[in-house]
Design a protein around this motif. Structure first.
Motif, PDB file in Angstrom:
ATOM      1  N   PRO A 122       0.804  -1.224   0.000  1.00  0.00           N
ATOM      2  CA  PRO A 122       0.000   0.000   0.000  1.00  0.00           C
ATOM      3  C   PRO A 122       0.837   1.275   0.000  1.00  0.00           C
ATOM      4  O   PRO A 122       0.441   2.268  -0.613  1.00  0.00           O
ATOM      5  CB  PRO A 122      -0.830  -0.123   1.278  1.00  0.00           C
ATOM      6  N   ALA A 123       1.983   1.281   0.678  1.00  0.00           N
ATOM      7  CA  ALA A 123       2.808   2.486   0.715  1.00  0.00           C
ATOM      8  C   ALA A 123       3.314   2.841  -0.674  1.00  0.00           C
ATOM      9  O   ALA A 123       3.353   4.019  -1.062  1.00  0.00           O
ATOM     10  CB  ALA A 123       3.982   2.308   1.682  1.00  0.00           C
ATOM     11  N   ILE A 124       3.692   1.829  -1.447  1.00  0.00           N
ATOM     12  CA  ILE A 124       4.168   2.064  -2.807  1.00  0.00           C
ATOM     13  C   ILE A 124       3.029   2.567  -3.682  1.00  0.00           C
ATOM     14  O   ILE A 124       3.176   3.526  -4.444  1.00  0.00           O
ATOM     15  CB  ILE A 124       4.751   0.768  -3.399  1.00  0.00           C
ATOM     16  N   ARG A 125       1.870   1.939  -3.565  1.00  0.00           N
ATOM     17  CA  ARG A 125       0.737   2.326  -4.410  1.00  0.00           C
ATOM     18  C   ARG A 125       0.286   3.755  -4.098  1.00  0.00           C
ATOM     19  O   ARG A 125      -0.032   4.518  -4.998  1.00  0.00           O
ATOM     20  CB  ARG A 125      -0.425   1.361  -4.206  1.00  0.00           C
ATOM     21  N   LEU A 126       0.299   4.133  -2.821  1.00  0.00           N
ATOM     22  CA  LEU A 126      -0.075   5.489  -2.449  1.00  0.00           C
ATOM     23  C   LEU A 126       0.955   6.477  -2.968  1.00  0.00           C
ATOM     24  O   LEU A 126       0.603   7.571  -3.448  1.00  0.00           O
ATOM     25  CB  LEU A 126      -0.211   5.601  -0.931  1.00  0.00           C
ATOM     26  N   SER A 127       2.233   6.128  -2.888  1.00  0.00           N
ATOM     27  CA  SER A 127       3.286   6.989  -3.414  1.00  0.00           C
ATOM     28  C   SER A 127       3.113   7.208  -4.913  1.00  0.00           C
ATOM     29  O   SER A 127       3.262   8.321  -5.419  1.00  0.00           O
ATOM     30  CB  SER A 127       4.657   6.374  -3.129  1.00  0.00           C
ATOM     31  N   GLU A 128       2.762   6.137  -5.640  1.00  0.00           N
ATOM     32  CA  GLU A 128       2.550   6.251  -7.085  1.00  0.00           C
ATOM     33  C   GLU A 128       1.349   7.136  -7.390  1.00  0.00           C
ATOM     34  O   GLU A 128       1.377   7.940  -8.331  1.00  0.00           O
ATOM     35  CB  GLU A 128       2.347   4.864  -7.685  1.00  0.00           C
ATOM     36  N   LEU A 129       0.291   6.998  -6.627  1.00  0.00           N
ATOM     37  CA  LEU A 129      -0.901   7.824  -6.831  1.00  0.00           C
ATOM     38  C   LEU A 129      -0.567   9.297  -6.669  1.00  0.00           C
ATOM     39  O   LEU A 129      -0.946  10.130  -7.496  1.00  0.00           O
ATOM     40  CB  LEU A 129      -1.990   7.427  -5.829  1.00  0.00           C
ATOM     41  N   VAL A 130       0.186   9.642  -5.626  1.00  0.00           N
ATOM     42  CA  VAL A 130       0.565  11.031  -5.384  1.00  0.00           C
ATOM     43  C   VAL A 130       1.472  11.536  -6.495  1.00  0.00           C
ATOM     44  O   VAL A 130       1.308  12.642  -7.003  1.00  0.00           O
ATOM     45  CB  VAL A 130       1.247  11.175  -4.008  1.00  0.00           C
ATOM     46  N   SER A 131       2.437  10.713  -6.898  1.00  0.00           N
ATOM     47  CA  SER A 131       3.369  11.102  -7.960  1.00  0.00           C
ATOM     48  C   SER A 131       2.666  11.328  -9.279  1.00  0.00           C
ATOM     49  O   SER A 131       3.064  12.196 -10.073  1.00  0.00           O
ATOM     50  CB  SER A 131       4.453  10.036  -8.121  1.00  0.00           C
ATOM     51  N   ASN A 132       1.593  10.568  -9.546  1.00  0.00           N
ATOM     52  CA  ASN A 132       0.850  10.681 -10.807  1.00  0.00           C
ATOM     53  C   ASN A 132      -0.251  11.715 -10.763  1.00  0.00           C
ATOM     54  O   ASN A 132      -1.053  11.818 -11.678  1.00  0.00           O
ATOM     55  CB  ASN A 132       0.258   9.322 -11.182  1.00  0.00           C
TER      56      ASN A 132
END
Length: 234
Positions: free
Chosen positions: A220-230
């Motif tokens: 989840p931490a990676i997926r949330l980071s990707e969402l913010v980055s995108n």
């Protein structure tokens, strides 16, 4: 080693002989509404098959996590023996357990190595399944339009139970830094927030729905980071 005069020639020769990389690893994801799985090629496999070819053509790949202008990123570089190079940065999460951050770094190394060399692990049926899953969730992931007026019944401030739920979900995603949480919430609702209490009930509900989907992911931490980055896009 095959002699190549510059980076462009070496990359051209590399891409003419890229190995076929099989997706041998499987991840299972279970949500409240569905359960699905997807396959992928891990970093060790890609490195094992690709690095000997890079070395033969006078190429090398370097990647390291570092701070650049206050941002935590993976700085990567594809180098050629001529001294030429191609480099870039991939955003990394600034909070979470050591295991979570380590997983994010491994994911970033794999992603950047594939992107800068042109490697594309074989496609298969799970790609269609993943796309269907993303399409079914798109409304929850997409940030509201900037000119969209909130519904009259949703103008009131977020409730205390909603704020407690947000706190619990961010903690579950191992995002513990207050500034990072506000940045994520701002991206999801589509406007800058200086405090969680600024959210309307509808906005809080949107963030909760998004975080619930994220916390169902294996990382989840990676997926949330990707969402913010995108910028809020899946």
């Amino acid at each position: 080693m095959t002699e190549t005069k510059d980076l462009a020639q070496a990359v051209a020769m590399l891409q003419a002989r890229l190995p076929e990389i099989k997706k041998t690893q499987t991840a299972d994801v279970k949500t409240d509404k569905a359960r699905y799985s997807y396959t992928y090629a891990d970093l060790a496999q890609i490195t094992r098959e690709l690095m000997p070819i890079l070395g033969e053509l006078g190429l090398s790949f370097l990647a390291k996590p570092t701070m650049i202008e206050g941002r935590f990123v993976l700085a990567y570089k594809l180098l050629h023996v001529s001294g030429e190079s191609e480099d870039g940065e991939y955003p990394l999460p600034t909070s979470g357990s050591p295991q979570t951050v380590g997983s994010a770094i491994t994911y970033a190394r794999r992603y950047c190595l594939c992107a800068v060399t042109g490697v594309a692990p074989e496609d298969d049926d799970d790609a269609a399944q993943a796309e269907a899953e993303r399409n079914s969730q798109r409304s929850a992931w997409r940030a509201p339009a900037a000119n969209q007026a909130p519904e009259a019944t949703s103008d009131r401030e977020a409730t205390k139970p909603q704020l407690q739920k947000l706190h619990a979900l961010f903690s579950q995603a191992e995002w513990t830094d207050k500034a990072d949480r506000l940045r994520a919430a701002s991206v999801i609702v589509g406007r800058d927030l200086t405090s969680a209490t600024e959210m309307t009930r509808k906005e809080a509900s949107t963030v909760i729905d998004t975080l619930q989907q994220i916390t169902a992911d294996p990382d989840p931490a990676i997926r949330l980071s990707e969402l913010v980055s995108n910028g809020g896009q899946p």
